[in-house]
Design a protein around this motif. Structure first.
Motif, short mmCIF file in Angstrom:
data_model
loop_
_atom_site.label_atom_id
_atom_site.label_comp_id
_atom_site.label_asym_id
_atom_site.label_seq_id
_atom_site.Cartn_x
_atom_site.Cartn_y
_atom_site.Cartn_z
N ASN A 208 1.02 13.74 -14.65
CA ASN A 208 -0.17 14.43 -15.18
C ASN A 208 0.03 15.94 -15.14
O ASN A 208 -0.39 16.65 -16.06
N ASP B 114 0.82 -1.20 0.00
CA ASP B 114 0.00 0.00 0.00
C ASP B 114 0.86 1.26 0.00
O ASP B 114 0.53 2.25 -0.66
N GLN C 175 2.20 9.38 -10.66
CA GLN C 175 1.23 9.56 -11.75
C GLN C 175 0.65 10.97 -11.72
O GLN C 175 0.50 11.61 -12.77
N ALA C 176 0.36 11.49 -10.54
CA ALA C 176 -0.17 12.85 -10.43
C ALA C 176 0.87 13.87 -10.91
O ALA C 176 0.52 14.84 -11.59
N SER D 180 0.98 6.45 -7.09
CA SER D 180 -0.10 7.41 -7.31
C SER D 180 0.44 8.84 -7.34
O SER D 180 0.04 9.66 -8.18
N SER D 181 1.36 9.13 -6.47
CA SER D 181 1.98 10.45 -6.42
C SER D 181 2.77 10.73 -7.70
O SER D 181 2.73 11.84 -8.25
N LEU E 282 2.16 1.65 -3.54
CA LEU E 282 1.07 2.09 -4.42
C LEU E 282 0.77 3.58 -4.23
O LEU E 282 0.49 4.29 -5.20
N ASN E 283 0.85 4.05 -3.00
CA ASN E 283 0.64 5.48 -2.75
C ASN E 283 1.74 6.32 -3.40
O ASN E 283 1.46 7.40 -3.93
N GLN E 284 2.95 5.83 -3.37
CA GLN E 284 4.04 6.54 -4.05
C GLN E 284 3.83 6.55 -5.57
O GLN E 284 4.08 7.56 -6.23
#
Length: 107
Positions: A68, A54, A64-65, A61-62, A57-59
């Motif tokens: 973007n 987890d 990917q943001a 997500s960071s 996965l949070n890293q």
């Protein structure tokens, strides 16, 4: 071309199509990409250390943001300069090009 115009002139309209970002914009993009590169190396290290999924996965997500954000900045500059210029020159194929690009970015 003065510095103010260069700030928004991201692309030259030519057969070899190159970007022409201001030094300020290039520095901003490179700084963001260097940070993302570091984050990716960090995720690799987390996986090598068997870090809890987890947290990894949070890293991700960071990251990917952040990617973007780079994409949005480039898209904004591209639309405010290249796309407008090409439309003003009568090149309406740029609309299909930008729609294709936006679809790829939104996947």
């Amino acid at each position: 071309m003065d510095e103010n115009n260069l700030e928004h002139d991201c692309c030259a309209v030519s057969n070899d199509r190159k970007s022409h970002h201001s030094e300020k914009t290039k520095k901003n993009l490179i700084t963001r990409l260097n940070r993302i590169e570091g984050q990716i190396r960090g995720v690799k290290g987390l996986i090598e250390k068997d870090t809890y999924c987890d947290d990894v996965l949070n890293q991700i997500s960071s990251i990917q943001a952040a990617l973007n954000g780079v994409g949005k900045l480039l898209l904004e500059h591209h639309m405010k300069s290249c796309v407008i210029e090409r439309i003003q020159e009568g090149d309406h194929e740029v609309i299909d090009e930008i729609l294709t690009t936006m679809n790829k970015l939104m996947k």
